[in-house]
Design a protein around this motif. Structure first.
Motif: not given
Length: 170
Positions: A113-133
């Motif tokens: 489950f942590l890997l899933t969240e890391i993947i989503r965070a990396v994708i959001q970081l690449c697309v938006n340039g923002k870390f979700p926290g």
């Protein structure tokens, strides 16, 4: 080792479909911006990937990921990629995880489950340039904490005996 060991009935494909549908509908609830709301679809996908890897696999995970992408209006493929990898790794460890109690199983599925969240965070970081926290990762801990309850609920129909007999030891 005094706990009873059940001989489980085969899982019904209809029950698997209904459980995936209900968890998908649970993700529809308007949680808003609450922190730590679990991903019920990911929980159910991992459960069925571990317990029934021949019925629920990577294809089902990809389809559920696309549906979640459409529902959350996120980047198309974000949840699909995360759920596909989640299902793949769950199928990879499914034989080992089944030997443990549900509490210990929760510790084994937490990194998934942590890997899933890391993947989503990396994708959001690449697309938006923002870390979700950092609180973004609380969801994986809450989802793993729900594992024993999900195990109890989703295995309940399989525990019943076909012919009820009070003198039968199993």
């Amino acid at each position: 080792m005094n706990r009873p060991h059940y001989i489980l009935l085969p899982a019904s494909s209809a029950f698997i479909f209904i459980s995936l549908l209900l968890t998908f509908l649970l993700n529809f609830l308007p949680w808003g911006t609450m922190i730590g709301v679990p991903d019920f679809v990911a929980l159910t996908l991992v459960f069925w990937s571990i317990h029934q890897p021949r019925k629920v696999g990577i294809g089902v995970a990809f389809a559920m990921g696309l549906l979640m992408d459409v529902h959350t209006a996120s980047l198309l493929g974000e949840n699909a990629l995360a759920y596909t990898l989640l299902s793949y790794f769950a199928i990879t460890i499914h034989r080992r995880v089944l030997w443990f109690t549900p509490m210990t199983q929760a510790l084994h599925v937490f990194p998934l489950f942590l890997l899933t969240e890391i993947i989503r965070a990396v994708i959001q970081l690449c697309v938006n340039g923002k870390f979700p926290g950092w609180l973004f990762f609380v969801e994986s801990a809450v989802t793993a904490a729900l594992w024993p309850l999900a195990t109890w609920i989703l295995l309940a129909p399989q525990r019943r005996t076909v012919n009820r007999d009070d003198t039968r030891p199993i």
